[in-house]
Design a protein around this motif. Structure first.
Motif, PDB file in Angstrom:
ATOM      1  N   SER A   3     -50.370  55.699 -30.737  1.00  0.00           N
ATOM      2  CA  SER A   3     -51.519  55.681 -31.627  1.00  0.00           C
ATOM      3  C   SER A   3     -52.634  56.501 -31.014  1.00  0.00           C
ATOM      4  O   SER A   3     -52.711  56.678 -29.795  1.00  0.00           O
ATOM      5  CB  SER A   3     -51.995  54.253 -31.884  1.00  0.00           C
ATOM      6  OG  SER A   3     -52.511  53.664 -30.706  1.00  0.00           O
ATOM      7  N   ASP A   4     -53.504  57.029 -31.876  1.00  0.00           N
ATOM      8  CA  ASP A   4     -54.638  57.834 -31.446  1.00  0.00           C
ATOM      9  C   ASP A   4     -55.885  57.360 -32.165  1.00  0.00           C
ATOM     10  O   ASP A   4     -55.844  56.937 -33.326  1.00  0.00           O
ATOM     11  CB  ASP A   4     -54.390  59.315 -31.749  1.00  0.00           C
ATOM     12  CG  ASP A   4     -53.317  59.913 -30.871  1.00  0.00           C
ATOM     13  OD1 ASP A   4     -53.584  60.107 -29.674  1.00  0.00           O
ATOM     14  OD2 ASP A   4     -52.223  60.184 -31.377  1.00  0.00           O
ATOM     15  N   TYR A   5     -57.002  57.489 -31.475  1.00  0.00           N
ATOM     16  CA  TYR A   5     -58.304  57.120 -32.024  1.00  0.00           C
ATOM     17  C   TYR A   5     -58.884  58.329 -32.750  1.00  0.00           C
ATOM     18  O   TYR A   5     -58.782  59.459 -32.271  1.00  0.00           O
ATOM     19  CB  TYR A   5     -59.224  56.692 -30.887  1.00  0.00           C
ATOM     20  CG  TYR A   5     -60.620  56.310 -31.302  1.00  0.00           C
ATOM     21  CD1 TYR A   5     -60.859  55.156 -32.034  1.00  0.00           C
ATOM     22  CD2 TYR A   5     -61.704  57.112 -30.946  1.00  0.00           C
ATOM     23  CE1 TYR A   5     -62.143  54.799 -32.405  1.00  0.00           C
ATOM     24  CE2 TYR A   5     -63.002  56.761 -31.310  1.00  0.00           C
ATOM     25  CZ  TYR A   5     -63.213  55.607 -32.040  1.00  0.00           C
ATOM     26  OH  TYR A   5     -64.487  55.255 -32.401  1.00  0.00           O
ATOM     27  N   MET A  11     -61.307  55.087 -36.760  1.00  0.00           N
ATOM     28  CA  MET A  11     -60.013  54.488 -37.069  1.00  0.00           C
ATOM     29  C   MET A  11     -58.977  54.810 -35.992  1.00  0.00           C
ATOM     30  O   MET A  11     -59.133  55.741 -35.207  1.00  0.00           O
ATOM     31  CB  MET A  11     -59.509  54.978 -38.422  1.00  0.00           C
ATOM     32  CG  MET A  11     -60.274  54.449 -39.604  1.00  0.00           C
ATOM     33  SD  MET A  11     -59.464  54.893 -41.161  1.00  0.00           S
ATOM     34  CE  MET A  11     -60.496  54.022 -42.339  1.00  0.00           C
ATOM     35  N   ARG A  12     -57.909  54.021 -36.005  1.00  0.00           N
ATOM     36  CA  ARG A  12     -56.768  54.277 -35.129  1.00  0.00           C
ATOM     37  C   ARG A  12     -55.563  54.590 -36.007  1.00  0.00           C
ATOM     38  O   ARG A  12     -55.298  53.890 -36.978  1.00  0.00           O
ATOM     39  CB  ARG A  12     -56.485  53.068 -34.231  1.00  0.00           C
ATOM     40  CG  ARG A  12     -55.365  53.328 -33.218  1.00  0.00           C
ATOM     41  CD  ARG A  12     -55.435  52.374 -32.058  1.00  0.00           C
ATOM     42  NE  ARG A  12     -56.619  52.588 -31.224  1.00  0.00           N
ATOM     43  CZ  ARG A  12     -56.705  53.526 -30.299  1.00  0.00           C
ATOM     44  NH1 ARG A  12     -55.693  54.373 -30.088  1.00  0.00           N
ATOM     45  NH2 ARG A  12     -57.796  53.647 -29.573  1.00  0.00           N
ATOM     46  N   PHE A  14     -51.404  55.453 -36.189  1.00  0.00           N
ATOM     47  CA  PHE A  14     -50.110  55.372 -35.514  1.00  0.00           C
ATOM     48  C   PHE A  14     -49.286  56.601 -35.867  1.00  0.00           C
ATOM     49  O   PHE A  14     -49.236  57.015 -37.027  1.00  0.00           O
ATOM     50  CB  PHE A  14     -49.385  54.094 -35.911  1.00  0.00           C
ATOM     51  CG  PHE A  14     -50.015  52.867 -35.305  1.00  0.00           C
ATOM     52  CD1 PHE A  14     -49.570  52.384 -34.076  1.00  0.00           C
ATOM     53  CD2 PHE A  14     -51.055  52.217 -35.940  1.00  0.00           C
ATOM     54  CE1 PHE A  14     -50.163  51.273 -33.496  1.00  0.00           C
ATOM     55  CE2 PHE A  14     -51.659  51.097 -35.367  1.00  0.00           C
ATOM     56  CZ  PHE A  14     -51.207  50.628 -34.145  1.00  0.00           C
ATOM     57  N   TYR A  48     -52.960  60.666 -42.099  1.00  0.00           N
ATOM     58  CA  TYR A  48     -54.339  60.989 -41.716  1.00  0.00           C
ATOM     59  C   TYR A  48     -55.218  61.197 -42.950  1.00  0.00           C
ATOM     60  O   TYR A  48     -56.332  60.661 -43.037  1.00  0.00           O
ATOM     61  CB  TYR A  48     -54.358  62.243 -40.844  1.00  0.00           C
ATOM     62  CG  TYR A  48     -55.741  62.672 -40.411  1.00  0.00           C
ATOM     63  CD1 TYR A  48     -56.331  62.134 -39.279  1.00  0.00           C
ATOM     64  CD2 TYR A  48     -56.465  63.612 -41.142  1.00  0.00           C
ATOM     65  CE1 TYR A  48     -57.610  62.515 -38.882  1.00  0.00           C
ATOM     66  CE2 TYR A  48     -57.734  64.004 -40.756  1.00  0.00           C
ATOM     67  CZ  TYR A  48     -58.302  63.453 -39.620  1.00  0.00           C
ATOM     68  OH  TYR A  48     -59.562  63.836 -39.240  1.00  0.00           O
ATOM     69  N   SER A  76     -50.940  51.707 -39.798  1.00  0.00           N
ATOM     70  CA  SER A  76     -52.310  52.174 -39.570  1.00  0.00           C
ATOM     71  C   SER A  76     -53.291  51.496 -40.519  1.00  0.00           C
ATOM     72  O   SER A  76     -54.403  51.113 -40.118  1.00  0.00           O
ATOM     73  CB  SER A  76     -52.384  53.689 -39.745  1.00  0.00           C
ATOM     74  OG  SER A  76     -51.637  54.372 -38.756  1.00  0.00           O
ATOM     75  N   ASN A  80     -56.481  49.036 -39.373  1.00  0.00           N
ATOM     76  CA  ASN A  80     -57.861  49.427 -39.656  1.00  0.00           C
ATOM     77  C   ASN A  80     -58.506  48.611 -40.768  1.00  0.00           C
ATOM     78  O   ASN A  80     -59.659  48.860 -41.131  1.00  0.00           O
ATOM     79  CB  ASN A  80     -57.912  50.912 -40.026  1.00  0.00           C
ATOM     80  CG  ASN A  80     -57.587  51.812 -38.842  1.00  0.00           C
ATOM     81  OD1 ASN A  80     -58.369  51.939 -37.911  1.00  0.00           O
ATOM     82  ND2 ASN A  80     -56.405  52.425 -38.866  1.00  0.00           N
TER      83      ASN A  80
END
Length: 222
Positions: A3-5, A11-12, A14, A48, A76, A80
């Motif tokens: 996962s990325d911020y 938001m995060r 996945f 995204y 995700s 969130n």
């Protein structure tokens, strides 16, 4: 899976690196388009665009032909605390309600060598008979907008498909990696049933002096 911020909205997301991970193209497209009403993220990958649309849209739908991609979007969304409807399948065979806005960052390639990994191949290659934007336009309400980012080499096909679907390109912006190079991408806004007037917007440069341009850095929240 990792996962990325996302600094731009906190938001995060996945992702599966190298297959379902958001790219620069998605970041540029999300910043360019305007969400409202019912929004469709078509060919969503890790989602995204869908996640970014939840801020301003009433409803967001994410569609991908691969189950694994949709599961990432659902994970995700839950992490969130946002609602995103999902659907799995070839969108040409799906029955979806009309949308006010479509975001799409479609596969570019038709004829190049495909990756042995089926998920990577599906993410990068169009079917030989696929008219992506012509088929996508049937989900637009009259006056609805479609936002896309495409490789410059494929833009003539995109224009032909949209014209056949009675969608007019109203705005477009060329994207350059660096000054002095040829444009690599075109970001555009199309309107269902729109007239012939169009605006060619100033160039967007991704890199300046060896780093992200001030504009692009802002998209990432830096």
């Amino acid at each position: 899976m990792g996962s990325d911020y996302i600094p731009a909205n906190g938001m995060r997301i996945f992702q599966k690196k190298g297959v379902f991970s958001f790219s620069m193209d998605s970041v540029l497209l999300a910043a360019y388009g305007k969400s409202r009403g019912r929004v469709l993220d078509l060919g969503c990958g890790s989602g995204y665009l869908a996640l970014m649309a939840t801020k301003d849209a009433d409803e967001v739908v994410a569609v991908d032909r691969l189950q694994e991609a949709v599961e990432l979007v659902e994970k995700s969304a839950a992490a969130n605390g946002v609602e995103i409807e999902t659907a799995v399948g070839d969108f040409r065979n799906l029955d979806l309600p009309p949308c006010d806005v479509i975001f799409t960052n479609p596969p570019f390639y038709r004829d190049s060598v495909k990756n042995e990994d089926a998920s990577i191949s599906a993410a990068k290659h169009l079917d030989p008979d696929m008219r992506w934007f012509y088929e996508a336009a049937r989900f637009l309400k009259p006056g609805g907008k479609i936002y896309g980012i495409v490789d410059v080499a494929r833009f003539q096909e995109v224009m032909a498909d949209l014209s056949a679907a009675n969608v007019a390109i109203k705005r477009m912006r060329p994207v350059y990696w660096k000054q002095g190079e040829a444009a690599r991408r075109i970001i555009f806004e199309g309107v269902s049933g729109g007239g012939c007037f169009m605006v060619l917007e100033p160039a967007l440069y991704v890199y300046e002096k060896g780093a992200y341009s001030e504009e692009v850095a802002g998209y990432y929240g830096r």
